[in-house]
Scaffold this motif. Structure first.
Motif, mmCIF file in Angstrom:
data_model
loop_
_atom_site.group_PDB
_atom_site.id
_atom_site.type_symbol
_atom_site.label_atom_id
_atom_site.label_comp_id
_atom_site.label_asym_id
_atom_site.label_seq_id
_atom_site.Cartn_x
_atom_site.Cartn_y
_atom_site.Cartn_z
ATOM 1 N N THR A 47 1.834 6.570 -6.113
ATOM 2 C CA THR A 47 2.080 5.581 -5.880
ATOM 3 C C THR A 47 2.083 4.014 -6.244
ATOM 4 O O THR A 47 1.781 3.786 -7.127
ATOM 5 N N ARG A 56 2.284 -4.034 3.848
ATOM 6 C CA ARG A 56 1.621 -4.138 3.557
ATOM 7 C C ARG A 56 1.083 -6.246 3.313
ATOM 8 O O ARG A 56 1.733 -7.236 2.539
ATOM 9 N N GLU A 95 -4.209 -7.651 6.780
ATOM 10 C CA GLU A 95 -5.331 -7.464 6.769
ATOM 11 C C GLU A 95 -5.483 -8.765 6.329
ATOM 12 O O GLU A 95 -5.025 -9.501 5.494
ATOM 13 N N SER A 142 -9.790 6.889 0.188
ATOM 14 C CA SER A 142 -9.332 5.458 1.333
ATOM 15 C C SER A 142 -8.974 4.214 1.147
ATOM 16 O O SER A 142 -7.894 4.043 1.423
ATOM 17 N N CYS A 143 -8.666 4.258 -0.143
ATOM 18 C CA CYS A 143 -8.267 2.258 -0.405
ATOM 19 C C CYS A 143 -7.047 2.278 -1.051
ATOM 20 O O CYS A 143 -6.579 1.138 -1.681
ATOM 21 N N GLN A 144 -6.914 3.462 -1.295
ATOM 22 C CA GLN A 144 -5.615 3.822 -3.266
ATOM 23 C C GLN A 144 -4.249 3.946 -2.804
ATOM 24 O O GLN A 144 -4.023 2.650 -2.798
ATOM 25 N N SER A 145 -3.795 4.445 -1.739
ATOM 26 C CA SER A 145 -2.424 3.628 -1.691
ATOM 27 C C SER A 145 -1.807 3.847 -0.143
ATOM 28 O O SER A 145 -1.035 3.559 0.279
ATOM 29 N N ALA A 146 -2.934 3.427 1.201
ATOM 30 C CA ALA A 146 -2.793 1.617 1.800
ATOM 31 C C ALA A 146 -2.358 0.543 1.983
ATOM 32 O O ALA A 146 -2.040 0.218 1.484
ATOM 33 N N CYS A 147 -3.711 -0.087 1.864
ATOM 34 C CA CYS A 147 -4.271 -1.329 1.838
ATOM 35 C C CYS A 147 -5.292 -1.171 0.594
ATOM 36 O O CYS A 147 -6.226 -0.183 0.233
ATOM 37 N N LYS A 148 -5.405 -2.153 0.095
ATOM 38 C CA LYS A 148 -6.178 -2.111 -0.942
ATOM 39 C C LYS A 148 -7.246 -3.415 -1.306
ATOM 40 O O LYS A 148 -7.595 -3.133 -2.472
#
Lengths: 47, 462
Positions: free
Chosen positions: B183, B252, B280, A27-33
């Motif tokens: 990625t 992002r 964020e 869940s934290c890997q490929s979108a937002c860190k």
């Protein structure tokens, strides 16, 4: 119903007995860190 | 009794979430009020409390509808305990490779000390990279899908290792039948026509860092010489995104105390031609750029503004994806996944440039969290088990929180940073998370209603 509109067909209780295949993306890997927003994911087996 | 429901109002829409089923109901003002009293077994008390305001017959009718929801399992659904599908021991599914613990930027909020993570600047060898691939394959069990993220620092500073690892991954896929998603997270400075072509040809998904408006980005993300980088990276990001048909990327950004009007940054990024976005909050302790509880009202206000802007653009056919508002309310993760969360420390490890294993990229350099290395494996047996068992049902502050099955207890690294204990969540982060979740639920509910051709102003608002 007059006072209530349900907008989804949730599957969380049903997933207590199945699920857990682990094929979903981390869940934290490929979108937002910096955020672990699991709720934003879709189950891989239902895609 | 644990929190079973959560209700909130935003811009005239009333939402009722049933925590243990995940059902989302758009309700009218009367139901919203009734839920202060109704507990599923006190009809007459509810009628007595609210009949004077709404009329006894109306309240009885509404209570009847609430009982219908209960019969459907969509209101006051039973508490959730650790399911048998949540295995006692995690299988490794994901690795973050710190291919370059070095960086060509000096971002003001960097948690990695300018890429070095508190150590010497160094890059990962091809040998370490290949050993990491072997490690994940030998520890992922029957799982078919694996992930590797090339991270840093700036991973393009060490493209030779990225290429060698990618080549080895493809070879091992053929040999094992595994499927890897790769990625790379980049600041964009070193992107050029040649490496963009290579990234596209090798199906590497990309996370691109851009903070929004030029002045915001230039102030926060200068190069090593202190110069702004906006123009250089924007040009490269545009070329890259165009070259891959607008697919397989996330753009992002990070907002800080200096740009709490971050809706402008989100919209500016969209206006620059990008439509898969995430912006964020920064997480910093004792920093003028970090947030405190005093900032929360301003941040909440901004998320309301962003929600409205997001919906307006969608209605106008000019919508964009915003990571935190994307939520599939019907097909979300199973309970086992909601407990596992990000998987840091048991399903997900970071590999430091020298091959050392840590629970995640943010723990690199925090020596007490060193778990082992890719050559000899995880030697610390207790810590991965502790991470696995540090799920929402075992955290004091989380077990009763309405958001427990959406956020999965928040970020362990942030909890450790603020409290030295991964089971004590970072409170300001929790507060922002909850506001963001309310916005996401609202966005999805409103869009679902609009898809149903419903007019919420007639039917459910009063």
């Amino acid at each position: 119903m007059k006072h209530i509109k349900t907008v989804n067909k949730p599957t969380m209780q049903a997933s207590l007995k199945k699920g857990g295949c682990g094929e979903c993306q981390a869940s934290c890997q490929s979108a937002c860190k910096t955020s672990c927003t699991v709720g934003n994911q879709v189950c891989e087996s239902k895609k | 009794m644990k929190t079973k429901i959560h209700k909130f109002e935003q811009n005239g829409t009333y939402i009722l979430l049933d925590v243990n089923s995940g059902a989302v109901h758009v309700i009218d003002r009367m139901i919203y009020d009734l839920m202060d009293t109704f507990d599923g077994a006190n009809d007459e008390e509810t009628v007595s409390r609210w009949g004077g305001i709404y009329g006894a017959d109306e309240v009885r009718e509404a209570v009847g509808e609430l009982h219908e929801l209960m019969e459907l399992g969509e209101l006051f659904a039973p508490d959730i305990d650790v399911p048998p599908t949540f295995q006692q021991t995690g299988l490794v599914k994901s690795l973050c490779l710190m291919v370059a613990q070095d960086c060509n930027l000096r971002c003001k909020y960097c948690f990695g000390d300018g890429g070095s993570y508190g150590g010497e600047r160094a890059v990962m060898s091809e040998e370490v990279g290949r050993a990491a691939v072997d490690y994940i394959i030998s520890h992922c069990g029957p799982r078919k899908h694996c992930e590797i993220d090339f991270f840093g620092g700036e991973p393009l500073l060490n493209l030779s290792t990225v290429k060698a690892v990618t080549e080895y991954v493809r070879q091992r896929e053929q040999e094992t039948g595994k499927i890897f998603k790769l990625t790379l997270t980049t600041n964009g400075m070193l992107l050029n026509e040649k490496n963009i072509r290579w990234l596209n040809d090798n199906h590497i998904s990309l996370v691109l860092s851009l903070d929004g408006r030029r002045e915001v980005h230039d102030r926060m993300r200068p190069d090593a010489g202190g110069h702004g980088t906006y123009d250089r990276v924007l040009k490269n990001f545009r070329a890259l995104v165009e070259s891959r048909g607008g697919q397989d990327y996330y753009l992002r950004g990070t907002y800080t105390k200096e740009n709490m009007d971050f809706t402008k940054d989100v919209l500016d990024i969209h206006a620059q031609g990008f439509d898969i976005l995430s912006v964020e909050p920064v997480v910093l302790k004792d920093s003028p750029l970090g947030f405190t509880e005093e900032d929360l009202p301003r941040i909440y206000e901004e998320y309301d503004r962003l929600t409205e802007a997001y919906l307006e653009r969608h209605r106008a056919g000019k919508g964009f994806f915003f990571f935190h508002f994307n939520m599939d309310l019907s097909n979300g993760p199973c309970v086992a996944k909601r407990l596992a969360g990000c998987g840091a420390g048991h399903e997900y490890y970071a590999v430091a440039e020298n091959g050392d294993l840590y629970p995640c990229h943010q723990f690199v350099g925090r020596e007490k969290y060193k778990l082992g290395d890719v050559f000899t494996g995880v030697r610390n047996r207790e810590l991965p088990q502790y991470f696995r068992e540090s799920h929402v049902l075992n955290k004091e502050l989380c077990s009763d929180c309405w958001a427990r099955f959406f956020c999965s207890g928040g970020c362990h690294a942030n909890a450790d940073l603020f409290h030295g204990d991964i089971r004590k969540p970072y409170e300001v982060g929790c507060a922002i998370q909850k506001k963001r979740l309310e916005c996401a639920i609202l966005v999805q509910a409103v869009m679902a209603l609009e898809r149903m051709g419903d007019d919420k102003n007639e039917a459910v608002s009063s």
